[in-house]
Design an enzyme around this catalytic site. Structure first.
Site, PDB file in Angstrom:
ATOM      1  CB  CYS A 129      45.431  38.773  40.589  1.00 44.83           C
ATOM      2  SG  CYS A 129      45.543  37.017  40.920  1.00 44.83           S
ATOM      3  CB  CYS A 172      44.162  36.395  38.132  1.00 45.66           C
ATOM      4  SG  CYS A 172      43.598  36.421  39.840  1.00 45.66           S
TER       5      CYS A 172
END
Length: 134
Positions: free
Chosen positions: A31, A34
């Site tokens: 991600c 993230c």
């Protein structure tokens, strides 16, 4: 110095129900947002040593992620004294993260508990049957 801790299904409940403030970052290695949020979160953990900063890898902890209905990552959760006070997806800039921490820190937990108790009492109140239409 590593100031964040990794949580698993085995340690999640004990950690978030403890006293004080616990932040939980739900993330995954694939991600992008993230990965952008990770250094912001790490830096905040160094500025706020009295707060538990935890991370949960949603890939490694798929059952736990499903159980708490994580649908988008990164998701940040903030608990204080075992009460979930904040849960929002999205990578936050440092200022926004600090604002959330400040708000959680400033809350009157007695007031929060009274509101929770009132909501629970309301939820447990017997349903009043509607008048029949005959």
């Amino acid at each position: 110095m590593m100031t964040t801790i990794n949580l698993t299904a085995d340690t999640f409940q004990d950690t978030v129900t403890g006293e004080g403030i616990t932040l939980v970052d739900w993330w995954a290695g694939w991600c992008g947002p993230c990965m952008q949020f990770a250094p912001v979160y790490e830096a905040a953990s160094e500025r706020h040593p009295d707060i538990t900063f935890a991370k949960i890898d949603t890939e490694a902890e798929q059952e736990l992620s499903a159980a708490v209905q994580i649908t988008s990552i990164p998701t940040l959760m903030a608990f204080r004294d075992g009460v979930l006070l904040y849960a929002q997806p999205g990578a936050l800039p440092a200022e926004a993260l600090d604002q959330i921490i400040g708000q959680v820190r400033d809350l009157d937990m007695e007031q929060v508990r009274r509101e929770i108790d009132a909501q629970e009492a309301q939820a447990q109140a017997p349903e009043v049957p509607e008048a029949s239409q005959n």
